[in-house]
Design a protein around this motif. Structure first.
Motif, PDB file in Angstrom:
ATOM      1  N   GLU A  92       0.822  -1.198   0.000  1.00  0.00           N
ATOM      2  CA  GLU A  92       0.000   0.000   0.000  1.00  0.00           C
ATOM      3  C   GLU A  92       0.866   1.261   0.000  1.00  0.00           C
ATOM      4  N   MET A 186      -8.173 -10.866  -0.474  1.00  0.00           N
ATOM      5  CA  MET A 186      -9.602 -10.606  -0.358  1.00  0.00           C
ATOM      6  C   MET A 186     -10.378 -11.864   0.037  1.00  0.00           C
ATOM      7  N   THR A 189      -9.844 -11.930   3.709  1.00  0.00           N
ATOM      8  CA  THR A 189     -10.560 -10.869   4.414  1.00  0.00           C
ATOM      9  C   THR A 189     -12.044 -11.181   4.516  1.00  0.00           C
ATOM     10  N   THR A 209     -12.358  -4.177  -2.136  1.00  0.00           N
ATOM     11  CA  THR A 209     -11.336  -3.220  -1.738  1.00  0.00           C
ATOM     12  C   THR A 209     -11.041  -2.243  -2.867  1.00  0.00           C
ATOM     13  N   PRO A 211      -8.078   0.067  -3.165  1.00  0.00           N
ATOM     14  CA  PRO A 211      -6.809   0.544  -2.611  1.00  0.00           C
ATOM     15  C   PRO A 211      -6.217   1.686  -3.430  1.00  0.00           C
ATOM     16  N   PRO A 216      -8.835  -2.377  -7.909  1.00  0.00           N
ATOM     17  CA  PRO A 216      -9.744  -2.969  -6.924  1.00  0.00           C
ATOM     18  C   PRO A 216      -9.810  -4.489  -7.046  1.00  0.00           C
ATOM     19  N   THR A 282     -13.629  -1.647   1.600  1.00  0.00           N
ATOM     20  CA  THR A 282     -12.411  -1.293   2.308  1.00  0.00           C
ATOM     21  C   THR A 282     -11.429  -0.688   1.321  1.00  0.00           C
ATOM     22  N   GLY A 283     -10.288  -0.251   1.801  1.00  0.00           N
ATOM     23  CA  GLY A 283      -9.279   0.369   0.940  1.00  0.00           C
ATOM     24  C   GLY A 283      -9.167   1.862   1.194  1.00  0.00           C
ATOM     25  N   PRO A 316     -10.360  -3.808   8.656  1.00  0.00           N
ATOM     26  CA  PRO A 316     -10.086  -4.790   7.601  1.00  0.00           C
ATOM     27  C   PRO A 316      -8.837  -5.627   7.837  1.00  0.00           C
ATOM     28  N   TYR A 320      -8.610  -9.631   7.846  1.00  0.00           N
ATOM     29  CA  TYR A 320      -7.620 -10.293   6.989  1.00  0.00           C
ATOM     30  C   TYR A 320      -6.826 -11.322   7.794  1.00  0.00           C
TER      31      TYR A 320
END
Length: 343
Positions: A92, A186, A189, A209, A211, A216, A282-283, A316, A320
């Motif tokens: 990230e 994912m 998660t 997600t 991000p 995604p 999320t993200g 998240p 995960y």
């Protein structure tokens, strides 16, 4: 090996697994209690429990009888008989890192950590696994979460380019002689989120997600089971036919005004295909302020009675890791349909 011998071995492994799962749920129990919970005879339970006592996987204590009679022997599953090591990778914001948890057989953390690395490649993973096994010699299984997917043992789509075409499971298994699971971030998660809800029945849910600096992705549970698809490609929502190039898709997801319409199209596609009860987002690109706009666009297309609950995941990374711990523990279970698994 004859078919009869093979079947006998399989039956014994099933019975062993039934007793392990029963003891984990009960926390402690007598032979008769375990027999009642598993449907096995007291004699079969006694034989297997004696074997577990010899290896240390089960601990025996005595339970005083209220009438002052002979104490009944009770058995407790030894959660620290073995450990698992779970590591997930992140890139990230361009910063590579490894987040790890070492857990016992109840999934309770005994060691945790976060390490920033120059590159989260196979060498960094191997070094981290080696250090954890040296520190915790009880580790019997390793789980790795990656921002990508694995097909036939080889990573073939990944946000970390250096991991593409790497047979990570086989490499780690050969190096450390432990059970190894490598799975999509994912998938893990959504599994962790699903388990946290303690649903009374099987549900269909999705986690999507969005991000920063990556495309995604989504994880889906259909009727209580992770849906991965034939080649583990399910959930790669960046390949939806948006009618724009991937470069333009990237730009729009990172543009404040264009984000909501494109995110809504992504979620509408998931709704139309799997009809989930809940879609959790999320993200770094999504937050609570986006829900109203996404919901409005979705309701303009999807009939109200088919609209799922839309939420933003609060934790998240916890989901995960919880999912990664769960699947890594399952890798140590005897894998037959008589043993309940949701992977």
């Amino acid at each position: 090996m004859s078919q009869i011998t093979n079947n006998s071995i399989r039956v014994k492994k099933i019975n062993q697994e039934l007793i392990k799962q029963a003891l984990k749920l009960m926390k402690e129990g007598t032979k008769s209690m375990i027999a009642s919970a598993t449907g096995l005879s007291v004699a079969t339970c006694g034989t297997i429990l004696n074997e577990f006592l010899e290896t240390g996987e089960v601990i025996e204590t005595e339970m005083e009888q209220p009438n002052g009679g002979r104490p009944a022997k009770r058995f407790i599953y030894n959660a620290n008989f073995a450990y698992i090591a779970c590591i997930y990778l992140s890139s990230e914001g361009g910063q590579h890192s490894l987040t790890y948890t070492v857990a016992n057989l109840y999934g309770e953390a005994v060691d945790t950590g976060f390490i920033e690395v120059e590159l989260a490649d196979a060498n960094a993973i191997e070094q981290q696994v080696e250090e954890l096994i040296a520190k915790h010699t009880e580790i019997k299984a390793v789980g790795i979460g990656i921002p990508g997917l694995v097909h036939q043992g080889v990573i073939n789509v990944c946000d970390i380019a250096e991991l593409i075409d790497i047979p990570l499971e086989a490499r780690l298994r050969e190096l450390f002689e432990v059970e190894v699971t490598v799975d999509n971030d994912m998938n893990l998660t959504v599994y962790g989120f699903f388990k946290q809800q303690n649903y009374g029945e099987d549900k269909t849910i999705a986690v999507v997600t969005f991000p920063r600096n990556n495309f995604p992705g989504a994880g889906m549970m259909i009727d209580g089971h992770i849906h991965k698809g034939t080649t583990q490609f399910a959930g790669e929502v960046s390949f939806l036919p948006f009618g724009i190039s991937r470069e333009e898709q990237w730009r729009q997801f990172h543009d404040a005004e264009a984000f909501v319409p494109l995110a809504a199209k992504t979620i509408m596609s998931i709704i139309a295909v799997i009809n989930p009860e809940t879609v959790a987002m999320t993200g770094e690109l999504v937050n609570e302020t986006h829900i109203e706009g996404i919901l409005k666009l979705c309701k303009g297309v999807i009939p109200d009675e088919h609209m799922p609950q839309l939420i933003v995941l609060e934790h998240p990374h916890d989901d995960y890791m919880n999912g990664l711990i769960a699947v890594t523990l399952e890798s140590l279970s005897y894998n037959l349909q008589l043993v309940e698994k949701r992977r």
